[in-house]
Scaffold this active site. Structure first.
Site, PDB file in Angstrom:
ATOM      1  N   LYS A 183       0.633  -1.214  -0.004  1.00  0.00           N
ATOM      2  CA  LYS A 183      -0.068  -0.052   0.001  1.00  0.00           C
ATOM      3  C   LYS A 183       0.682   1.128  -0.113  1.00  0.00           C
ATOM      4  O   LYS A 183       0.535   2.254  -0.834  1.00  0.00           O
ATOM      5  CB  LYS A 183      -0.697  -0.143   1.181  1.00  0.00           C
ATOM      6  CG  LYS A 183      -1.632   1.388   1.452  1.00  0.00           C
ATOM      7  CD  LYS A 183      -2.565   1.401   2.581  1.00  0.00           C
ATOM      8  CE  LYS A 183      -1.592   1.505   4.059  1.00  0.00           C
ATOM      9  NZ  LYS A 183      -1.386   3.087   4.250  1.00  0.00           N
ATOM     10  N   ASN A 184       1.888   1.351   0.977  1.00  0.00           N
ATOM     11  CA  ASN A 184       2.541   2.452   1.053  1.00  0.00           C
ATOM     12  C   ASN A 184       3.435   2.782  -0.199  1.00  0.00           C
ATOM     13  O   ASN A 184       3.735   4.048  -0.243  1.00  0.00           O
ATOM     14  CB  ASN A 184       3.544   2.527   2.556  1.00  0.00           C
ATOM     15  CG  ASN A 184       2.677   2.806   3.675  1.00  0.00           C
ATOM     16  OD1 ASN A 184       1.463   2.852   3.489  1.00  0.00           O
ATOM     17  ND2 ASN A 184       3.156   2.430   4.751  1.00  0.00           N
ATOM     18  N   CYS A 202      -4.476  12.880  13.385  1.00  0.00           N
ATOM     19  CA  CYS A 202      -5.160  11.398  13.118  1.00  0.00           C
ATOM     20  C   CYS A 202      -5.136  10.711  14.399  1.00  0.00           C
ATOM     21  O   CYS A 202      -4.656  11.278  15.353  1.00  0.00           O
ATOM     22  CB  CYS A 202      -4.864  10.786  12.029  1.00  0.00           C
ATOM     23  SG  CYS A 202      -3.095  10.112  12.286  1.00  0.00           S
ATOM     24  N   ARG A 214       0.888  14.168  13.886  1.00  0.00           N
ATOM     25  CA  ARG A 214       1.539  14.094  12.554  1.00  0.00           C
ATOM     26  C   ARG A 214       1.694  15.488  11.583  1.00  0.00           C
ATOM     27  O   ARG A 214       1.080  15.450  10.508  1.00  0.00           O
ATOM     28  CB  ARG A 214       0.645  12.897  11.834  1.00  0.00           C
ATOM     29  CG  ARG A 214       0.647  11.610  12.298  1.00  0.00           C
ATOM     30  CD  ARG A 214       0.063  10.624  11.554  1.00  0.00           C
ATOM     31  NE  ARG A 214       0.902   9.955  10.489  1.00  0.00           N
ATOM     32  CZ  ARG A 214       0.501   8.918   9.712  1.00  0.00           C
ATOM     33  NH1 ARG A 214      -0.625   8.500   9.848  1.00  0.00           N
ATOM     34  NH2 ARG A 214       1.249   8.548   8.722  1.00  0.00           N
ATOM     35  N   ASP A 261       4.434   0.092  12.302  1.00  0.00           N
ATOM     36  CA  ASP A 261       3.227  -0.489  11.819  1.00  0.00           C
ATOM     37  C   ASP A 261       2.804  -1.958  12.005  1.00  0.00           C
ATOM     38  O   ASP A 261       1.834  -2.575  11.287  1.00  0.00           O
ATOM     39  CB  ASP A 261       3.218  -0.225  10.023  1.00  0.00           C
ATOM     40  CG  ASP A 261       2.808   1.180   9.570  1.00  0.00           C
ATOM     41  OD1 ASP A 261       2.383   1.928  10.427  1.00  0.00           O
ATOM     42  OD2 ASP A 261       3.221   1.358   8.271  1.00  0.00           O
ATOM     43  N   ARG A 283      -8.722   0.167   4.154  1.00  0.00           N
ATOM     44  CA  ARG A 283      -7.770   1.003   3.623  1.00  0.00           C
ATOM     45  C   ARG A 283      -6.421   0.442   3.461  1.00  0.00           C
ATOM     46  O   ARG A 283      -5.925   0.738   2.596  1.00  0.00           O
ATOM     47  CB  ARG A 283      -7.497   2.077   4.774  1.00  0.00           C
ATOM     48  CG  ARG A 283      -8.522   3.149   5.235  1.00  0.00           C
ATOM     49  CD  ARG A 283      -8.175   4.415   5.966  1.00  0.00           C
ATOM     50  NE  ARG A 283      -6.824   4.777   5.467  1.00  0.00           N
ATOM     51  CZ  ARG A 283      -5.755   5.017   6.570  1.00  0.00           C
ATOM     52  NH1 ARG A 283      -6.016   4.984   7.564  1.00  0.00           N
ATOM     53  NH2 ARG A 283      -4.375   5.223   6.099  1.00  0.00           N
TER      54      ARG A 283
HETATM   55  C1  UD1 Z   1       4.705   6.624   6.710  1.00  0.00           C
HETATM   56  C2  UD1 Z   1       3.684   5.354   6.684  1.00  0.00           C
HETATM   57  C3  UD1 Z   1       3.091   5.066   7.668  1.00  0.00           C
HETATM   58  C4  UD1 Z   1       4.440   4.499   8.769  1.00  0.00           C
HETATM   59  C5  UD1 Z   1       5.259   5.741   8.855  1.00  0.00           C
HETATM   60  C6  UD1 Z   1       6.353   5.349   9.737  1.00  0.00           C
HETATM   61  C7  UD1 Z   1       2.905   6.035   4.250  1.00  0.00           C
HETATM   62  C8  UD1 Z   1       1.692   6.291   3.216  1.00  0.00           C
HETATM   63  N1  UD1 Z   1       3.011   5.760   5.447  1.00  0.00           N
HETATM   64  O1  UD1 Z   1       3.886   7.674   7.196  1.00  0.00           O
HETATM   65  O2  UD1 Z   1       2.221   3.748   7.119  1.00  0.00           O
HETATM   66  O3  UD1 Z   1       3.583   4.292   9.946  1.00  0.00           O
HETATM   67  O4  UD1 Z   1       5.809   6.155   7.746  1.00  0.00           O
HETATM   68  O5  UD1 Z   1       7.052   4.286   9.314  1.00  0.00           O
HETATM   69  O6  UD1 Z   1       4.077   5.670   3.834  1.00  0.00           O
HETATM   70  N2  UD1 Z   1       6.904  14.018  11.335  1.00  0.00           N
HETATM   71  C9  UD1 Z   1       6.939  15.277  11.820  1.00  0.00           C
HETATM   72  N3  UD1 Z   1       6.872  16.399  10.759  1.00  0.00           N
HETATM   73  C10 UD1 Z   1       6.839  16.040   9.436  1.00  0.00           C
HETATM   74  C11 UD1 Z   1       6.578  14.512   9.261  1.00  0.00           C
HETATM   75  C12 UD1 Z   1       6.790  13.588  10.129  1.00  0.00           C
HETATM   76  O7  UD1 Z   1       7.394  15.698  12.943  1.00  0.00           O
HETATM   77  O8  UD1 Z   1       6.726  16.691   8.804  1.00  0.00           O
HETATM   78  C13 UD1 Z   1       6.954  13.166  12.502  1.00  0.00           C
HETATM   79  C14 UD1 Z   1       5.691  12.047  12.527  1.00  0.00           C
HETATM   80  O9  UD1 Z   1       4.645  12.673  13.252  1.00  0.00           O
HETATM   81  C15 UD1 Z   1       6.220  10.861  13.257  1.00  0.00           C
HETATM   82  C16 UD1 Z   1       7.482  10.696  12.489  1.00  0.00           C
HETATM   83  O10 UD1 Z   1       8.022  11.902  12.234  1.00  0.00           O
HETATM   84  O11 UD1 Z   1       6.246  11.101  14.517  1.00  0.00           O
HETATM   85  C17 UD1 Z   1       7.669   9.632  11.288  1.00  0.00           C
HETATM   86  O12 UD1 Z   1       6.716  10.116  10.449  1.00  0.00           O
HETATM   87  P1  UD1 Z   1       6.825   9.607   8.860  1.00  0.00           P
HETATM   88  O13 UD1 Z   1       7.954   8.884   8.821  1.00  0.00           O
HETATM   89  O14 UD1 Z   1       6.764  10.995   8.172  1.00  0.00           O
HETATM   90  O15 UD1 Z   1       5.402   8.800   8.590  1.00  0.00           O
HETATM   91  P2  UD1 Z   1       4.618   8.894   7.260  1.00  0.00           P
HETATM   92  O16 UD1 Z   1       5.450   9.242   6.086  1.00  0.00           O
HETATM   93  O17 UD1 Z   1       3.459  10.080   7.580  1.00  0.00           O
END
Ligand code: UD1
Length: 420
Positions: A23-24, A119, A124, A309, A401
């Site tokens: 999915k991701n 969420c 996030r 995850d 999802r």
């Molecule tokens: C992706 C995955 C999700 C997985 C996560 C961590 C997809 C579509 N989703 O989510 O399934 O659980 O990686 O492996 O690929 N953060 C910030 N600022 C930002 C961005 C992130 O503070 O601008 C924080 C987030 O709140 C979190 C951490 O960084 O605490 C890691 O998040 P991130 O790796 O960005 O997750 P996603 O890409 O949203």
């Protein structure tokens, strides 16, 4: 689709479960059609509501998207240019919508994307996405819940160092940098297999990228990208989930279409718990060596560490281990929504901030429970497979999802599970 799932626990499973495309990865690859303007064909695409949401989003941005479900193939092509506003009504359904920001800025020099908001698993934020794109020359303002991005001229390659790893921010900046002028260096890049998959697809489209999967990625911008046909990698989280289904139900199931290499830290923990996995000729077998699961301590970490995850799912299994286990959730601040529901099923789990202490119980009991997010809901399915009696899970749209044909896959292995 119906809203609840009913499971009658206590059945041993037997059979082969096919693992779907990730999915991701798929959600990250689909926006590449904006960047290239050329035909993008993705194979091994899972049929999931998140993929449908990304399809809707890309259609609203002028792309033609044909999802040939029987062939598991999706064909995307930008048809109408200069549509660069990602509407809140679509973005609110799925946070991964933020992945169109980099491509829109690189293609049009402007983008308007609704703020995804918080969420169930935490606030996030998207600050890392914005900071990295700013380094490439974009400027942002936030107006009425929308991120408005603008580039004067063309994006320019830059040195970007993330303060901590973010999968989405790494993907967004890679997609922007491939069309930027000059060279971009990304330090502390996310190293997930889904990032490697993105880079492999971009390489086939004519991009110049070095270091995918490493801490440092270097990108040399190009002027345009070509068409491509790319097979999406397997879903390692789905694979891990079904491995746990086999382990929790003390069953002999096999998984096809997956590979264990990207799940090293997960496999190690399972081995410590008494569950051995064998990989032979493309088939992965799950063997539980002991009547009682041994307790372990787990900390979630960015790849290659233990994936957040799979945290909820392994907690379901640890809730029937012999002794006390701990899980520390280091990625998201509020990812224990499944704990009260597992406790309703008879588990003994306490949380202290980011840590959960799981005291194994002799058995779980089937009760009505509520799914709160994607991985939390599947942890309740796993618990339901072993619980005594009937487990009724509400709000299972979360499952649709991210788990393709979950009910069918488990039913075909002898589980008694259905939508009601
Ligand atoms: C992706 C995955 C999700 C997985 C996560 C961590 C997809 C579509 N989703 O989510 O399934 O659980 O990686 O492996 O690929 N953060 C910030 N600022 C930002 C961005 C992130 O503070 O601008 C924080 C987030 O709140 C979190 C951490 O960084 O605490 C890691 O998040 P991130 O790796 O960005 O997750 P996603 O890409 O949203």
């Amino acid at each position: 689709m119906s809203k609840k799932i009913l499971i009658e626990g206590g059945r041993a499973l037997s059979g082969i479960i096919p693992i779907s495309g990730a999915k991701n990865s798929c959600l990250t690859l689909m926006p590449l059609c904006i960047l290239s303007g050329q035909s993008l064909v993705l194979q091994n695409v899972p049929y999931l509501s998140d993929v449908e949401t990304m399809k809707d989003l890309l259609e609203s941005l002028g792309c033609d998207v044909f999802f040939k479900k029987s062939k598991r193939e999706i064909v995307l092509k930008l048809n109408r240019e200069n549509l660069f506003e990602a509407n809140y009504e679509i973005v609110r359904k799925m946070r991964a919508s933020i992945l169109v920001l980099g491509p829109l800025l690189a293609k049009y020099g402007q983008a308007i994307v609704a703020l995804p908001g918080g969420c169930a698993i935490g606030t996030r934020p998207v600050n890392l996405h914005l900071q990295a794109l700013e380094a490439l020359g974009a400027s942002f303002s936030i107006d009425n819940g929308y991120i408005k991005g603008l580039v004067q001229g063309k994006l320019k390659g830059a040195r970007i160092e993330f303060p901590f790893k973010s999968v989405g921010a790494t993907a967004n900046v890679i997609m922007a940098a491939v069309l930027a002028k000059g060279s971009t260096e990304i330090f502390n890049a996310a190293q997930e297999p889904e990032i490697i998959d993105l880079c492999n697809c971009l390489l086939k489209m004519g991009c110049k990228i070095e270091g995918a999967g490493a801490n440092k990625i270097v990108i040399e911008g190009v002027d345009n990208l070509g068409e491509v046909c790319h097979k999406v990698i397997m879903d390692r989280i789905e694979l891990g989930t079904y491995i746990l289904a086999g382990a929790i139900s003390y069953s002999n199931i096999k998984l096809t279409g997956g590979e264990l290499a990207p799940l090293k830290s997960f496999v190690e923990k399972l081995s410590n718990m008494g569950i051995e996995l064998e990989e032979d000729m493309g088939l992965i077998s799950v063997k539980r060596n002991c009547e009682k699961i041994r307790p372990v301590n787990i900390e979630t970490q960015p790849y290659p560490g233990f994936p957040t995850d799979l945290q909820a799912q392994i907690m379901a299994l640890l809730s029937i281990a012999e002794g006390e286990s701990t899980i520390e959730e280091n990625i998201f601040e509020n990812r224990f929504m499944h704990v009260p529901e597992l406790n309703r099923m008879g588990a003994n789990i306490k949380t202290q901030g980011r840590k959960a202490i799981i005291r194994g119980v002799a058995e779980l009991k089937g009760v009505p429970v509520v799914a709160t997010d994607l991985r939390a809901s599947v942890s309740l399915v796993l618990a339901g497979l072993v619980a005594k009696g009937e487990t009724l899970i509400d709000e299972i749209h979360h499952l649709d999802r991210g788990y393709e044909h979950l009910v069918l896959k488990l039913n075909e292995c002898g589980a008694k599970i259905g939508r009601v």
